[in-house]
Motif scaffolding. Sequence first.
Motif, PDB file in Angstrom:
ATOM      1  N   ILE A  21      28.870  21.394 -42.447  1.00  0.00           N
ATOM      2  CA  ILE A  21      26.768  21.294 -42.315  1.00  0.00           C
ATOM      3  C   ILE A  21      26.928  19.821 -41.823  1.00  0.00           C
ATOM      4  O   ILE A  21      27.818  19.378 -40.848  1.00  0.00           O
ATOM      5  CB  ILE A  21      26.209  20.445 -43.591  1.00  0.00           C
ATOM      6  N   LEU A  22      25.479  19.747 -40.960  1.00  0.00           N
ATOM      7  CA  LEU A  22      24.961  18.412 -40.461  1.00  0.00           C
ATOM      8  C   LEU A  22      24.703  17.515 -40.424  1.00  0.00           C
ATOM      9  O   LEU A  22      24.013  17.280 -42.031  1.00  0.00           O
ATOM     10  CB  LEU A  22      23.947  19.334 -39.554  1.00  0.00           C
ATOM     11  N   LYS A  23      24.523  16.525 -40.212  1.00  0.00           N
ATOM     12  CA  LYS A  23      24.904  14.680 -41.102  1.00  0.00           C
ATOM     13  C   LYS A  23      22.684  14.949 -40.929  1.00  0.00           C
ATOM     14  O   LYS A  23      22.933  14.123 -42.103  1.00  0.00           O
ATOM     15  CB  LYS A  23      25.223  13.895 -40.256  1.00  0.00           C
ATOM     16  N   LYS A  24      22.043  14.819 -39.633  1.00  0.00           N
ATOM     17  CA  LYS A  24      20.811  14.900 -40.654  1.00  0.00           C
ATOM     18  C   LYS A  24      19.749  16.268 -40.264  1.00  0.00           C
ATOM     19  O   LYS A  24      20.209  16.613 -38.104  1.00  0.00           O
ATOM     20  CB  LYS A  24      20.424  13.904 -39.426  1.00  0.00           C
ATOM     21  N   ALA A  25      19.534  16.849 -40.586  1.00  0.00           N
ATOM     22  CA  ALA A  25      19.050  18.371 -40.637  1.00  0.00           C
ATOM     23  C   ALA A  25      17.847  18.713 -41.213  1.00  0.00           C
ATOM     24  O   ALA A  25      17.790  18.315 -42.274  1.00  0.00           O
ATOM     25  CB  ALA A  25      20.713  19.482 -40.995  1.00  0.00           C
TER      26      ALA A  25
END
Lengths: 407, 407
Positions: free
Chosen positions: A43-47
């Motif tokens: 998963i991405l830190k800010k997405a």
Amino acid sequence: MTLNRRKMLTGTALLATLSQKSKKSEAAELDIPSWTREPGAPILKKAYGAPSSFEKDVVRRTWTKMRGGQGSTLTPLASLRGIITPGGLHFERHHAGVPDIDPAQHSLVVHGLVSQPMRFSLDDLHRLPSVSRICFIECSGNTGTEWTKATRADVQSTHGLLSCSEWTGVPLSYILGETGMEADARWVLAEGADGAAMSRSIPLKKALDDVIVAYAQNGEALRPEQGYPLRLICPGYEGNMNIKWLRRLKLGQYPFYTREETSKYTDLMPDGKARQFSFTMGVKSVIVRPSGGMKLTSPGLQEINGLAWSGHGKITKVYVSTDGGKTWIAARLDGLILDKCLTRFTLPWVWNGQKAILQSKAYDEAGNFQETRQILHARYGDNLYYHNNGIQSWLVSETGDITNVFI
Amino acid sequence: MTLNRRKMLTGTALLATLSQKSKKSEAAELDIPSWTREPGAPILKKAYGAPSSFEKDVVRRTWTKMRGGQGSTLTPLASLRGIITPGGLHFERHHAGVPDIDPAQHSLVVHGLVSQPMRFSLDDLHRLPSVSRICFIECSGNTGTEWTKATRADVQSTHGLLSCSEWTGVPLSYILGETGMEADARWVLAEGADGAAMSRSIPLKKALDDVIVAYAQNGEALRPEQGYPLRLICPGYEGNMNIKWLRRLKLGQYPFYTREETSKYTDLMPDGKARQFSFTMGVKSVIVRPSGGMKLTSPGLQEINGLAWSGHGKITKVYVSTDGGKTWIAARLDGLILDKCLTRFTLPWVWNGQKAILQSKAYDEAGNFQETRQILHARYGDNLYYHNNGIQSWLVSETGDITNVFI
């Protein structure tokens, strides 16, 4: 408690010759695909998420030529479920493209026949009482191409100027309570901040009923194409009255006769006169699956699945025909049945491999119902384009191919 | 019909010294911004839309370290409105990352104590009767960090493992009607196709009640992070039981005691025993605006705005306190009030510039209500992490700064 139901099976019976309790058979049933053998994407830190790449063809499409930002795109109704249209797939109709508005520099002015003209910033509006409701928006030109004959191949093209969202904002009645109103005020001019300064006159009675100055759509801020940062929502009214990029509301005694209600968005009648201020969208429905451009690959169980809606209120009934209107069966209305909102209907259907003509016919709580295109055409003549709410017909051939037909 | 309402004005009175009917004053009120002077961006031939660039900070965030796809992201609750969470902002909790599944190669096997084991392709499932419903999903670990003290700064971090969508799919009861069930079947194992083969045991009674084998979310196909192409939806149950990337359902006589219900997702009680199978999410609420990390810039009218939900049914009441629980006022429940669904509540509040402690307390139709964290902590001891549904407190200081406090 074995249930012996009608066997309209769509699934594949597994290992019928083996005991279903054999460990060996279970292993054989459950091969391990590559994506189970190793971790998936981190998963991405800010997405902000996006659909699966396997859904890349589920997009808005257009059949208009773009000129100076003028045009429209269509919602892919055949691929959608339930009643919510995702923000990324909400249809578009622009008269001068999509402005890129800085919300910190945008405001709403309310003036004209008010006690106190006022300007509201976005921050101001966010501090006022908010309401949310789910309702459809349909362009008055939706299905206009199908008035005299069947022209377009699929339901995205025939009916795709139709979407439905949860809208959140401040009731216009509250804002007008803050500004006060003069005794002779009867109409409200709503004007957008786009290059077309799109503007329409709205009866004050409607404005005080259920109109919302909306800043959010499906939970998040309005999408740019839907009027970011402010849009007027006039539930049940034709799409263009839901003014996007809203910057001004002016109260007056009479309609303002903007170009959009004189040269456009009027309905030419057989006697040569034009019907004006045809605000409310009529009761309407359409089968979205199966529908034009699809192909039934085998006889057997299908789900007939469609949408019904009315600008006059709630949907009360939808009937479905598979024989071109000779006989009708009541469909199931699924889930929420809300005022001026899309309503989903479904009906199980066993296709026998023969020719069929699929139709749906909706009824609303105000007593309105859908008529055939032939009846509407006979009544209103050749010139109508807006407000076509006739019954849509899909022809299923013996090969399973489905086409748009005029009945 | 001038309305003389209470003047809790947030907007700016315009040109108080000029006649409001002067043409000159109107022109001065309405400067023409750059985006009205020329056409905006043209529309695209094939497109899936995105939020405004001015909303780039409204994203999912994470405070977990990623290890082999293990982790979670949080929904930005403070920025959201209504009850729908847009697909791009739905929280994530993965045990082995996000698999990239080709729907043409994916299927659902139903086996074990059934009359006829069966395999369903996506096409099979699309032909079966469909249902849609809006319901929340909350991770059982949501707010776990706040069990013994206030740790996180904002509502995205304290409560962001919570989202709400319209889900569409086939009732599991229908699928089990097709396969039939053996008389001694009591439990259903649900298994995902991710690298963790995430699996949980679900009571058959629940499976036959309101569980859905879902293929769509907010109108479109499931998002990859939400289980594309198939997810089990168990309304009201803790998030991890809503198995993503669903590939298998096995009926059995007893729970399957998977690692997720033995080594994880159990609740250690003060007597050293663990509470197992704590499926249903308790009644809970939180004020999302104003909330931690925000700053009130001036005294005056605010909207207190929040969310309430319960895995036991509908929300019946929400009370709000601005003095840390000494006195309570009933909030307005806005819009739809649905079973096992987020419910929005609002309350106008005039901030007087003094210290305040904001709290909300929800009640559900099953007679449950929220208690303070202190009461819950005293009852369940230090070790609880999952299923914290205590009352959240936000401290508003005299400067308007808002922080998370433990009460």
